[in-house]
Design a protein around this motif. Structure first.
Motif, PDB file in Angstrom:
ATOM      1  N   LEU A  59       0.822  -1.205   0.000  1.00  0.00           N
ATOM      2  CA  LEU A  59       0.000   0.000   0.000  1.00  0.00           C
ATOM      3  C   LEU A  59       0.859   1.260   0.000  1.00  0.00           C
ATOM      4  O   LEU A  59       0.547   2.247  -0.674  1.00  0.00           O
ATOM      5  CB  LEU A  59      -0.919   0.005   1.227  1.00  0.00           C
ATOM      6  CG  LEU A  59      -2.173  -0.872   1.154  1.00  0.00           C
ATOM      7  CD1 LEU A  59      -2.897  -0.850   2.490  1.00  0.00           C
ATOM      8  CD2 LEU A  59      -3.103  -0.402   0.041  1.00  0.00           C
ATOM      9  N   LEU A  60       1.952   1.228   0.757  1.00  0.00           N
ATOM     10  CA  LEU A  60       2.821   2.402   0.802  1.00  0.00           C
ATOM     11  C   LEU A  60       3.472   2.665  -0.550  1.00  0.00           C
ATOM     12  O   LEU A  60       3.680   3.818  -0.930  1.00  0.00           O
ATOM     13  CB  LEU A  60       3.885   2.216   1.885  1.00  0.00           C
ATOM     14  CG  LEU A  60       3.362   2.111   3.323  1.00  0.00           C
ATOM     15  CD1 LEU A  60       4.517   1.949   4.297  1.00  0.00           C
ATOM     16  CD2 LEU A  60       2.519   3.332   3.694  1.00  0.00           C
ATOM     17  N   ARG A  61       3.792   1.607  -1.281  1.00  0.00           N
ATOM     18  CA  ARG A  61       4.352   1.792  -2.627  1.00  0.00           C
ATOM     19  C   ARG A  61       3.326   2.441  -3.558  1.00  0.00           C
ATOM     20  O   ARG A  61       3.665   3.301  -4.377  1.00  0.00           O
ATOM     21  CB  ARG A  61       4.831   0.459  -3.194  1.00  0.00           C
ATOM     22  CG  ARG A  61       6.101  -0.057  -2.552  1.00  0.00           C
ATOM     23  CD  ARG A  61       6.680  -1.247  -3.318  1.00  0.00           C
ATOM     24  NE  ARG A  61       7.912  -1.693  -2.713  1.00  0.00           N
ATOM     25  CZ  ARG A  61       9.107  -1.136  -2.915  1.00  0.00           C
ATOM     26  NH1 ARG A  61       9.207  -0.089  -3.731  1.00  0.00           N
ATOM     27  NH2 ARG A  61      10.183  -1.606  -2.335  1.00  0.00           N
ATOM     28  N   LEU A  62       2.083   2.039  -3.434  1.00  0.00           N
ATOM     29  CA  LEU A  62       1.035   2.657  -4.250  1.00  0.00           C
ATOM     30  C   LEU A  62       0.850   4.127  -3.880  1.00  0.00           C
ATOM     31  O   LEU A  62       0.650   4.977  -4.757  1.00  0.00           O
ATOM     32  CB  LEU A  62      -0.274   1.895  -4.079  1.00  0.00           C
ATOM     33  CG  LEU A  62      -0.296   0.460  -4.615  1.00  0.00           C
ATOM     34  CD1 LEU A  62      -1.638  -0.193  -4.327  1.00  0.00           C
ATOM     35  CD2 LEU A  62      -0.007   0.430  -6.109  1.00  0.00           C
ATOM     36  N   ALA A  63       0.919   4.437  -2.588  1.00  0.00           N
ATOM     37  CA  ALA A  63       0.793   5.828  -2.160  1.00  0.00           C
ATOM     38  C   ALA A  63       1.962   6.666  -2.690  1.00  0.00           C
ATOM     39  O   ALA A  63       1.772   7.808  -3.124  1.00  0.00           O
ATOM     40  CB  ALA A  63       0.732   5.903  -0.637  1.00  0.00           C
ATOM     41  N   ALA A  64       3.161   6.083  -2.667  1.00  0.00           N
ATOM     42  CA  ALA A  64       4.333   6.798  -3.187  1.00  0.00           C
ATOM     43  C   ALA A  64       4.216   7.001  -4.693  1.00  0.00           C
ATOM     44  O   ALA A  64       4.569   8.064  -5.218  1.00  0.00           O
ATOM     45  CB  ALA A  64       5.607   6.028  -2.840  1.00  0.00           C
ATOM     46  N   TRP A  65       3.727   5.972  -5.398  1.00  0.00           N
ATOM     47  CA  TRP A  65       3.541   6.119  -6.844  1.00  0.00           C
ATOM     48  C   TRP A  65       2.534   7.231  -7.138  1.00  0.00           C
ATOM     49  O   TRP A  65       2.748   8.061  -8.031  1.00  0.00           O
ATOM     50  CB  TRP A  65       3.053   4.807  -7.457  1.00  0.00           C
ATOM     51  CG  TRP A  65       2.883   4.910  -8.945  1.00  0.00           C
ATOM     52  CD1 TRP A  65       3.822   4.658  -9.902  1.00  0.00           C
ATOM     53  CD2 TRP A  65       1.700   5.345  -9.652  1.00  0.00           C
ATOM     54  NE1 TRP A  65       3.300   4.897 -11.157  1.00  0.00           N
ATOM     55  CE2 TRP A  65       2.012   5.330 -11.032  1.00  0.00           C
ATOM     56  CE3 TRP A  65       0.434   5.747  -9.254  1.00  0.00           C
ATOM     57  CZ2 TRP A  65       1.085   5.682 -12.006  1.00  0.00           C
ATOM     58  CZ3 TRP A  65      -0.489   6.121 -10.220  1.00  0.00           C
ATOM     59  CH2 TRP A  65      -0.160   6.077 -11.576  1.00  0.00           C
ATOM     60  N   SER A  66       1.445   7.253  -6.397  1.00  0.00           N
ATOM     61  CA  SER A  66       0.419   8.274  -6.609  1.00  0.00           C
ATOM     62  C   SER A  66       0.985   9.670  -6.367  1.00  0.00           C
ATOM     63  O   SER A  66       0.707  10.613  -7.120  1.00  0.00           O
ATOM     64  CB  SER A  66      -0.768   8.018  -5.676  1.00  0.00           C
ATOM     65  OG  SER A  66      -1.788   8.977  -5.864  1.00  0.00           O
ATOM     66  N   ALA A  67       1.810   9.813  -5.337  1.00  0.00           N
ATOM     67  CA  ALA A  67       2.416  11.111  -5.051  1.00  0.00           C
ATOM     68  C   ALA A  67       3.376  11.520  -6.163  1.00  0.00           C
ATOM     69  O   ALA A  67       3.422  12.681  -6.569  1.00  0.00           O
ATOM     70  CB  ALA A  67       3.154  11.061  -3.712  1.00  0.00           C
ATOM     71  N   ALA A  68       4.147  10.551  -6.671  1.00  0.00           N
ATOM     72  CA  ALA A  68       5.079  10.843  -7.756  1.00  0.00           C
ATOM     73  C   ALA A  68       4.332  11.218  -9.029  1.00  0.00           C
ATOM     74  O   ALA A  68       4.730  12.127  -9.756  1.00  0.00           O
ATOM     75  CB  ALA A  68       5.977   9.633  -8.008  1.00  0.00           C
ATOM     76  N   ARG A  69       3.269  10.533  -9.311  1.00  0.00           N
ATOM     77  CA  ARG A  69       2.497  10.781 -10.530  1.00  0.00           C
ATOM     78  C   ARG A  69       1.772  12.123 -10.475  1.00  0.00           C
ATOM     79  O   ARG A  69       1.834  12.923 -11.400  1.00  0.00           O
ATOM     80  CB  ARG A  69       1.471   9.661 -10.716  1.00  0.00           C
ATOM     81  CG  ARG A  69       0.616   9.770 -11.968  1.00  0.00           C
ATOM     82  CD  ARG A  69       1.414   9.459 -13.220  1.00  0.00           C
ATOM     83  NE  ARG A  69       0.546   9.246 -14.377  1.00  0.00           N
ATOM     84  CZ  ARG A  69       0.134  10.221 -15.184  1.00  0.00           C
ATOM     85  NH1 ARG A  69       0.482  11.473 -14.945  1.00  0.00           N
ATOM     86  NH2 ARG A  69      -0.629   9.934 -16.225  1.00  0.00           N
ATOM     87  N   SER A  70       1.117  12.381  -9.358  1.00  0.00           N
ATOM     88  CA  SER A  70       0.192  13.505  -9.286  1.00  0.00           C
ATOM     89  C   SER A  70       0.777  14.761  -8.671  1.00  0.00           C
ATOM     90  O   SER A  70       0.323  15.865  -8.976  1.00  0.00           O
ATOM     91  CB  SER A  70      -1.052  13.100  -8.478  1.00  0.00           C
ATOM     92  OG  SER A  70      -1.672  11.969  -9.051  1.00  0.00           O
ATOM     93  N   GLY A  71       1.751  14.612  -7.773  1.00  0.00           N
ATOM     94  CA  GLY A  71       2.204  15.787  -7.044  1.00  0.00           C
ATOM     95  C   GLY A  71       1.049  16.405  -6.291  1.00  0.00           C
ATOM     96  O   GLY A  71       0.358  15.730  -5.530  1.00  0.00           O
TER      97      GLY A  71
END
Length: 362
Positions: free
Chosen positions: A270-282
């Motif tokens: 889940l944390l990897r998905l949250a990090a990906w979302s932050a990287a993608r969306s800012g």
């Protein structure tokens, strides 16, 4: 009051063409001749980079002044060899990076191939003092779900090799190629943390514990928790905000540990998905809420972080400055938004670099 220190990595660019230049050795020589700044500036993996580290500070005003000073001094030293510095987490313009001629870095190139060769990325590392390794690991266990919000706030790398990557922080995606990078599990104790680090080094994949590239880790040099998740921020004021929030996160986590409150149990997946979302969306679209692990508007996730550390901010006297800084950052946008706005206005990635260089030292 916990002390805070910041390490920033800056991109060296040609003063005329705005292309990355492999001039770190020359810039460091200038800094060394200056006599006052030789210990402040350091080499990095690529010769197109320059790093500086502040002294530990307890006042955010003093930290802000030091960050601005060393950015300006870095620009002055670079200017003596025909270069400028830019707080860019990746180069907007195409570049073939050149590994610094250093035994450690050359080992990385040999062992990791393109992962090392292409790794021209600039991050921001925030060191926050802790009383012991036990407290430090308790902090690491409790700040895990909040780190993607820090990444979103700092996101400053939308371009890669002359193209829009589609991400706000493409640096974090490139950095994630290292086998020890990213979010980690709950350790539970300092003994378990150190055992895990030792086991990772003993695999032979990592050269030493300096290659523990977790999003946050115990520093192997200082008595600190080192928050490593962020892009280098375009504006120095955003670096100060990042450092202030990191200290408040550490203080909040330490208080939870002292009160016997267990860490949240979100898994690494889940944390990897949250990090990906932050990287993608800012800050432009949705983030994963650190508590619910559900998508919410980016501003809601940022406000959740602010509310989470409110008591610590109030006790350190940082509540109103952080509230104002968050409001300003959400209005103006992070570095990724600024870069894209400059490109939309000018149609030139060279102008993006030039404007970011001005903002870095201005």
């Amino acid at each position: 009051m916990r002390s805070v220190g910041v390490e920033e990595e800056l991109l060296l660019v040609d003063m005329e063409t705005n292309e990355p230049r492999a001039l770190s050795t020359a810039v460091l020589a200038v800094a060394s001749r200056d006599g006052r700044h030789g210990e402040i500036f350091e080499k990095e993996l690529q010769r197109e980079q320059l790093e500086f580290a502040t002294h530990p500070q307890t006042g955010m005003g003093e930290l802000a002044a030091e960050i601005q000073r060393w950015r300006a001094e870095a620009g002055r030293h670079a200017g003596e060899v025909g270069a400028a510095v830019a707080a860019l987490a990746t180069s907007p313009l195409p570049v073939s990076p050149s590994i610094t001629p250093d035994e450690r870095y050359q080992w990385l190139e040999k062992e990791f191939g393109l992962t090392a060769q292409e790794q021209l990325t600039c991050g921001c590392h925030v060191h926050v003092s802790v009383d012991s390794d036990e407290e430090g690991v308790a902090v690491l266990d409790r700040i895990r779900p909040w780190l993607p919000v820090l990444l979103a706030l700092s996101a400053n790398s939308p371009y890669w090799q002359g193209e829009d990557s589609g991400y706000s922080s493409y640096r974090s995606r490139v950095w994630g190629r290292w086998p020890s990078a990213g979010p980690v599990e709950i350790f539970g104790s300092a003994d378990r943390y150190h055992a895990q680090v030792q086991a990772m080094v003993e695999t032979g994949v990592l050269r030493d514990d300096g290659m523990i590239y977790f999003d946050a880790r115990l520093s192997n040099t200082y008595p600190t928790v080192e928050v490593r998740v962020a892009d280098v921020c375009l504006n120095a004021s955003d670096t100060v905000l990042l450092a202030t929030l990191a200290r408040a996160l550490v203080e909040t986590a330490a208080r939870e540990w002292q009160a016997g409150e267990p860490p949240a149990r979100q898994g690494v997946g889940l944390l990897r998905l949250a990090a990906w979302s932050a990287a993608r969306s800012g800050l432009e679209r949705q983030l994963i809420h650190p508590a619910t692990m559900r998508p919410v508007p980016a501003e809601a996730a940022v406000r959740a972080l602010f509310d989470h550390v409110r008591d610590a901010l109030e006790d350190s006297g940082d509540l109103i400055p952080v509230q104002d800084a968050i409001t300003e950052l959400l209005r103006r946008g992070n570095g990724a938004r600024v870069q894209r706005e400059v490109f939309r206005r000018t149609g030139s990635l060279r102008e993006v670099v030039a404007e970011c260089s001005r903002l870095t030292t201005g």
